[in-house]
Design an enzyme around this catalytic site. Structure first.
Site, mmCIF file in Angstrom:
data_model
loop_
_atom_site.group_PDB
_atom_site.id
_atom_site.type_symbol
_atom_site.label_atom_id
_atom_site.label_comp_id
_atom_site.label_asym_id
_atom_site.label_seq_id
_atom_site.Cartn_x
_atom_site.Cartn_y
_atom_site.Cartn_z
ATOM 1 N N ASN A 12 77.179 -15.067 77.776
ATOM 2 C CA ASN A 12 77.752 -15.641 77.146
ATOM 3 C C ASN A 12 77.296 -17.307 76.324
ATOM 4 O O ASN A 12 77.436 -18.522 76.747
ATOM 5 C CB ASN A 12 79.912 -16.044 77.511
ATOM 6 C CG ASN A 12 80.851 -16.963 76.622
ATOM 7 O OD1 ASN A 12 79.997 -16.406 75.148
ATOM 8 N ND2 ASN A 12 81.187 -16.624 76.996
ATOM 9 N N LYS A 14 78.024 -18.796 74.103
ATOM 10 C CA LYS A 14 79.467 -19.747 74.337
ATOM 11 C C LYS A 14 78.980 -20.457 72.172
ATOM 12 O O LYS A 14 77.955 -19.626 71.414
ATOM 13 C CB LYS A 14 79.803 -21.054 74.692
ATOM 14 C CG LYS A 14 80.221 -20.344 75.828
ATOM 15 C CD LYS A 14 80.850 -21.719 76.848
ATOM 16 C CE LYS A 14 81.023 -20.318 78.147
ATOM 17 N NZ LYS A 14 81.175 -20.923 79.417
ATOM 18 N N HIS A 96 88.474 -14.300 77.463
ATOM 19 C CA HIS A 96 88.095 -15.688 78.133
ATOM 20 C C HIS A 96 88.851 -16.631 77.850
ATOM 21 O O HIS A 96 89.796 -17.382 76.881
ATOM 22 C CB HIS A 96 86.743 -16.036 77.216
ATOM 23 C CG HIS A 96 85.460 -17.312 77.516
ATOM 24 N ND1 HIS A 96 85.895 -18.390 77.735
ATOM 25 C CD2 HIS A 96 84.553 -16.760 78.742
ATOM 26 C CE1 HIS A 96 85.546 -19.113 78.669
ATOM 27 N NE2 HIS A 96 84.022 -17.792 79.016
ATOM 28 N N GLU A 166 87.170 -14.599 86.081
ATOM 29 C CA GLU A 166 86.388 -15.721 86.095
ATOM 30 C C GLU A 166 87.464 -16.716 86.147
ATOM 31 O O GLU A 166 88.655 -17.612 85.715
ATOM 32 C CB GLU A 166 85.992 -16.421 84.311
ATOM 33 C CG GLU A 166 85.196 -15.226 84.082
ATOM 34 C CD GLU A 166 84.693 -15.869 82.193
ATOM 35 O OE1 GLU A 166 83.276 -16.050 82.386
ATOM 36 O OE2 GLU A 166 85.461 -16.561 81.827
#
Length: 249
Positions: A12, A14, A96, A166
């Site tokens: 990821n 981001k 997320h 996560e």
């Protein structure tokens, strides 16, 4: 990890990178050895999905970092699964913790996004995880089971879903859940899937770990029986991502 569950590593990126730096990273990834029994997916910023798909070797799939719950319309700043597919990406990261806690996305909205993305043919990396105060209050299971239930209610075909655990307290903080902490939650999640969906789904669904995964921590985490891969943040922008891809080797 059961042999039926192909090891899965997501990067990821981001809101990081420009064409030059991402091009260099892509060059490193293209030259890397990707084991045949490992699926690798990279999630660039939306503006660079097309760029990443054109430059990345076909052995590496591309994901979007988010999408909206409908096909088209007056939703300024959003992108739809259809647009993501049109750019050549085949996966999307949904739920997320930064979407949940920085942008205020609710479980309900994330569930609706999951349903629409799957209906449009994207694979979904669905993220769940507790905050530090929730872990300290002893409600980790309650939180992650509630989040998982909303996702589950919106899934018809589990073959296109990867669950990413996560723990929010471990994202970008340098704190990694110990391999034992990760295994404990993954095992409980698999048990929840068995009780609430089916034994077949519990056995076949990949549950990956995210939260300050590095080249140094990945091997021991990958050795846990219910850890089927990783969703990697910061380290996915560095050459050590190649070490993480090869964590099972």
């Amino acid at each position: 990890m059961a042999p039926s569950r192909k090891f899965f590593v997501g990067g990821n990126w981001k809101m990081n990178g420009r064409k030059q730096s991402l091009g260099e990273l892509i060059g490193t990834l293209n030259a890397a050895k990707v084991p045949a029994d490992t699926k690798v997916v990279c999630a660039p910023p939306t503006a660079y999905i097309d760029f990443a798909r054109q430059k990345l070797d076909p052995k590496i799939a591309v994901a979007a970092q988010n999408c909206y719950k409908v096909t088209n319309g007056a939703f300024t700043g959003e992108i739809s699964p259809g647009m993501i597919k049109d750019c050549g990406a085949t996966w999307v990261v949904l739920g997320h913790s930064e979407r949940r806690h920085v942008f205020g996305e609710s479980d309900e909205l994330i569930g609706q996004k999951v349903a629409h993305a799957l209906a449009e043919g994207l694979g979904v990396i669905a993220c769940i995880g507790e905050k530090l105060d929730e872990r300290e209050a002893g409600i980790t299971e309650k939180v992650v089971f509630e989040q998982t239930k909303v996702i589950t209610d919106n899934v018809k075909d589990w073959s296109k879903v990867v669950l990413a655990y996560e723990p929010v307290w471990a994202i970008g903080t340098g704190k990694t859940a110990t391999p034992q902490q990760a295994q404990e939650v993954h095992e409980k999640l698999r048990g929840w899937l068995k009780s609430n969906v089916s034994d077949a789904v519990a056995q076949s669904t990949r549950i990956i770990y995210g939260g300050s995964v590095t080249g140094a921590t990945c091997k021991e985490l990958a050795s846990q029986p219910d850890v089927d891969g990783f969703l990697v943040g910061g380290a996915s922008l560095k050459p050590e991502f190649v070490d993480i891809i090869n964590a099972k080797q």
